[in-house]
Each structure stands twice: as C-alpha cells, then as structure tokens.
Scaffold this motif. Structure first.
Motif, PDB file in Angstrom:
ATOM      1  N   THR A   1       0.832  -1.205   0.000  1.00 15.77           N
ATOM      2  CA  THR A   1       0.000   0.000   0.000  1.00 15.77           C
ATOM      3  C   THR A   1       0.864   1.252   0.000  1.00 15.77           C
ATOM      4  O   THR A   1       1.994   1.245   0.473  1.00 15.77           O
ATOM      5  N   GLY A   2       0.302   2.326  -0.526  1.00 13.92           N
ATOM      6  CA  GLY A   2       0.961   3.631  -0.515  1.00 13.92           C
ATOM      7  C   GLY A   2       2.368   3.622  -1.070  1.00 13.92           C
ATOM      8  O   GLY A   2       3.310   3.988  -0.377  1.00 13.92           O
ATOM      9  N   LEU A   3       2.509   3.219  -2.344  1.00  9.97           N
ATOM     10  CA  LEU A   3       3.845   3.157  -2.947  1.00  9.97           C
ATOM     11  C   LEU A   3       4.587   4.489  -2.819  1.00  9.97           C
ATOM     12  O   LEU A   3       3.993   5.547  -2.961  1.00  9.97           O
ATOM     13  N   GLN A   4       5.875   4.388  -2.532  1.00  9.68           N
ATOM     14  CA  GLN A   4       6.721   5.560  -2.350  1.00  9.68           C
ATOM     15  C   GLN A   4       7.976   5.422  -3.208  1.00  9.68           C
ATOM     16  O   GLN A   4       8.322   4.320  -3.636  1.00  9.68           O
ATOM     17  N   LYS A   5       8.665   6.524  -3.427  1.00  5.35           N
ATOM     18  CA  LYS A   5       9.877   6.508  -4.247  1.00  5.35           C
ATOM     19  C   LYS A   5      10.912   5.516  -3.732  1.00  5.35           C
ATOM     20  O   LYS A   5      11.578   4.852  -4.502  1.00  5.35           O
ATOM     21  N   GLN A   6      11.035   5.383  -2.418  1.00 10.87           N
ATOM     22  CA  GLN A   6      12.040   4.471  -1.860  1.00 10.87           C
ATOM     23  C   GLN A   6      11.675   3.001  -2.033  1.00 10.87           C
ATOM     24  O   GLN A   6      12.468   2.126  -1.707  1.00 10.87           O
ATOM     25  N   ASP A   7      10.485   2.699  -2.587  1.00 10.02           N
ATOM     26  CA  ASP A   7      10.094   1.318  -2.860  1.00 10.02           C
ATOM     27  C   ASP A   7      10.718   0.779  -4.147  1.00 10.02           C
ATOM     28  O   ASP A   7      10.524  -0.386  -4.491  1.00 10.02           O
ATOM     29  N   VAL A   8      11.426   1.621  -4.873  1.00 15.99           N
ATOM     30  CA  VAL A   8      12.073   1.189  -6.107  1.00 15.99           C
ATOM     31  C   VAL A   8      12.944  -0.027  -5.804  1.00 15.99           C
ATOM     32  O   VAL A   8      13.702  -0.048  -4.837  1.00 15.99           O
ATOM     33  N   GLY A   9      12.800  -1.097  -6.626  1.00 20.78           N
ATOM     34  CA  GLY A   9      13.596  -2.304  -6.424  1.00 20.78           C
ATOM     35  C   GLY A   9      12.927  -3.529  -7.000  1.00 20.78           C
ATOM     36  O   GLY A   9      11.903  -3.450  -7.672  1.00 20.78           O
ATOM     37  N   LEU A  10      13.506  -4.675  -6.720  1.00 21.15           N
ATOM     38  CA  LEU A  10      13.035  -5.953  -7.232  1.00 21.15           C
ATOM     39  C   LEU A  10      12.367  -6.736  -6.102  1.00 21.15           C
ATOM     40  O   LEU A  10      12.914  -6.837  -5.007  1.00 21.15           O
ATOM     41  N   TYR A  11      11.181  -7.298  -6.385  1.00 27.79           N
ATOM     42  CA  TYR A  11      10.392  -8.024  -5.383  1.00 27.79           C
ATOM     43  C   TYR A  11      10.012  -9.403  -5.917  1.00 27.79           C
ATOM     44  O   TYR A  11       9.952  -9.609  -7.133  1.00 27.79           O
ATOM     45  N   GLN A  12       9.691 -10.309  -4.987  1.00 28.66           N
ATOM     46  CA  GLN A  12       9.281 -11.656  -5.400  1.00 28.66           C
ATOM     47  C   GLN A  12       8.378 -12.303  -4.356  1.00 28.66           C
ATOM     48  O   GLN A  12       8.497 -12.053  -3.163  1.00 28.66           O
ATOM     49  N   CYS A  13       7.469 -13.159  -4.848  1.00 33.55           N
ATOM     50  CA  CYS A  13       6.665 -14.040  -3.991  1.00 33.55           C
ATOM     51  C   CYS A  13       7.492 -15.309  -3.810  1.00 33.55           C
ATOM     52  O   CYS A  13       8.093 -15.801  -4.768  1.00 33.55           O
ATOM     53  N   VAL A  14       7.481 -15.858  -2.593  1.00 32.31           N
ATOM     54  CA  VAL A  14       8.339 -17.002  -2.303  1.00 32.31           C
ATOM     55  C   VAL A  14       7.597 -18.032  -1.461  1.00 32.31           C
ATOM     56  O   VAL A  14       6.832 -17.672  -0.555  1.00 32.31           O
ATOM     57  N   ILE A  15       7.828 -19.305  -1.772  1.00 34.04           N
ATOM     58  CA  ILE A  15       7.468 -20.396  -0.869  1.00 34.04           C
ATOM     59  C   ILE A  15       8.638 -20.475   0.096  1.00 34.04           C
ATOM     60  O   ILE A  15       9.772 -20.711  -0.308  1.00 34.04           O
ATOM     61  N   TYR A  16       8.371 -20.254   1.348  1.00 32.15           N
ATOM     62  CA  TYR A  16       9.421 -20.142   2.366  1.00 32.15           C
ATOM     63  C   TYR A  16       9.723 -21.532   2.914  1.00 32.15           C
ATOM     64  O   TYR A  16       8.992 -22.066   3.742  1.00 32.15           O
ATOM     65  N   LEU A  17      10.809 -22.132   2.468  1.00 33.13           N
ATOM     66  CA  LEU A  17      11.202 -23.457   2.945  1.00 33.13           C
ATOM     67  C   LEU A  17      12.067 -23.339   4.196  1.00 33.13           C
ATOM     68  O   LEU A  17      11.970 -24.162   5.105  1.00 33.13           O
ATOM     69  N   SER A  18      12.909 -22.311   4.247  1.00 34.94           N
ATOM     70  CA  SER A  18      13.735 -22.013   5.413  1.00 34.94           C
ATOM     71  C   SER A  18      14.228 -20.580   5.246  1.00 34.94           C
ATOM     72  O   SER A  18      14.064 -19.999   4.166  1.00 34.94           O
TER      73      SER A  18
ATOM     74  N   ASN B   1      16.331 -20.599   2.225  1.00 32.35           N
ATOM     75  CA  ASN B   1      15.901 -21.384   1.080  1.00 32.35           C
ATOM     76  C   ASN B   1      14.444 -21.072   0.754  1.00 32.35           C
ATOM     77  O   ASN B   1      13.568 -21.207   1.602  1.00 32.35           O
ATOM     78  N   GLY B   2      14.205 -20.644  -0.482  1.00 33.22           N
ATOM     79  CA  GLY B   2      12.850 -20.345  -0.918  1.00 33.22           C
ATOM     80  C   GLY B   2      12.682 -20.650  -2.390  1.00 33.22           C
ATOM     81  O   GLY B   2      13.642 -20.662  -3.149  1.00 33.22           O
ATOM     82  N   VAL B   3      11.445 -20.930  -2.773  1.00 30.33           N
ATOM     83  CA  VAL B   3      11.104 -21.172  -4.172  1.00 30.33           C
ATOM     84  C   VAL B   3      10.380 -19.927  -4.670  1.00 30.33           C
ATOM     85  O   VAL B   3       9.336 -19.551  -4.134  1.00 30.33           O
ATOM     86  N   VAL B   4      10.948 -19.273  -5.676  1.00 32.92           N
ATOM     87  CA  VAL B   4      10.344 -18.058  -6.219  1.00 32.92           C
ATOM     88  C   VAL B   4       9.133 -18.443  -7.060  1.00 32.92           C
ATOM     89  O   VAL B   4       9.204 -19.316  -7.921  1.00 32.92           O
TER      90      VAL B   4
END
Length: 183
Positions: free
Chosen positions: A98-115, A118-121
């Motif tokens: 919510t409320g995107l801001q300039k400092q949110d610039v970057g790369l994001y991913q959804c992950v299955i959190y195994l540990s 260790n995660g599966v993108v």
C-alpha cells in the motif's frame, strides 16, 4: 521480448521483461497500491509458509512479510504496508503493497518459504522503477477529456434551447384592423 507500460502518471512503474518470465511490468502512480497474484503448485506447496521479499543487489533477499500458520483454507499476514493472503485451496498468494513511495524502487518476489535461507520463487519477479516523462501525457489527456466534455455539453445546450417550449406571441394587428374593431 515484449515490453509494455501502462503509465497513467508520473513517478512509479513496475517494469521488466515478459519473454524470460523473470520480471513483470505494470505502471503505477506514487501513493497507489500494488497487488500481485502469484500462483503455485497445489500438490507441492499448499501448507508451506509464503513470503514477499525484496531482492537486493547483494546479500540475501529481505523478507518483508511472512505467513505464520499453515492453515488449510486461508492464511494472511501483515507487516506495515505489506499484506499477504495465501489461498491454499486455490493455490494462489496475493500480495498488496500500500501507498507506494519513491524508496520502494527495487526488485520483489513471492516465495514459498522453505527455510530462512531457502525459498522457491513464484510467478514473475516484480521490478519497481520510477517512471520518467509521463506527467505531460497525463496533462494532455486530462485537458483533452475536459475540452471534449465541454464541447458535448455545449452541443446539448444548443439542442435543448432549440427544442425548448415555444412562447407564442399575439398576432400583429394592422392599423386598419384596429380601426374596424373599434367601430
């Protein structure tokens, strides 16, 4: 390698490449929300924890929000502006920033959190970047829209005036007719 931009305004865009399936692109305005839906394999991961991560250029990804239960029907988690919903019966994770801001610039991913290490993108990664030069297009489109509406209303006004009720005036009587009526 198809690219698309749906920039409706200045400031933040989500951009990337579709061809490799690694990054997805969309364009958003600063202050708006970003919602991403990430499907996953229902046979492998319905009960694993799910996370939304920010990928840095160096080091491990930063986990922004992580589910903390393994509910069969629905899991949700919230951390600040990050909201994650896991629907195991539908095999989908829905993430909202919510409320995107300039400092949110970057790369994001959804992950299955195994540990923690260790995660599966899931799905495509999302690259949030700043849009350039879109404000002029927004101004031109807005002005065009306003001028178009003004023209339409002007035409409607003229048509309504012409189609309005007619006021009848008494017929003009000549001097000869008035003189004969007096007699």
């Amino acid at each position: 390698m198809s690219q698309f931009l749906l920039c409706l305004g200045l400031l933040l865009c989500i951009t990337g490449l579709r061809a490799g399936g690694e990054e997805e692109e969309q364009c958003l305005l600063e202050g708006k929300n970003l919602t991403v839906t990430c499907p996953y394999n229902i046979m492998k991961y319905p009960f694993n924890l799910k996370a939304w991560q920010r990928v840095r250029s160096t080091g491990s990804p930063e986990t922004l929000v992580l589910t903390n239960t393994r509910n069969r029907d629905f899991n949700l988690a919230q951390a600040g502006r990050y909201f994650l919903e896991d629907y195991p019966t539908e095999a989908v994770v829905k993430v909202t920033m919510t409320g995107l801001q300039k400092q949110d610039v970057g790369l994001y991913q959804c992950v299955i959190y195994l540990s923690p290490d260790n995660g599966v993108v899931l799905h495509n990664r999302i690259r949030l970047v700043q849009c350039q030069g879109q404000s002029l297009m927004v101004i031109v489109l807005t002005c065009g829209f306003i001028l178009n509406k003004g023209l339409v209303f002007s035409v409607l006004f003229v048509l309504l005036c012409k189609a309005g009720p007619k006021v009848s005036q008494p017929p003009k009587v000549s001097e000869v007719q008035r003189a004969s009526e007096k007699q």
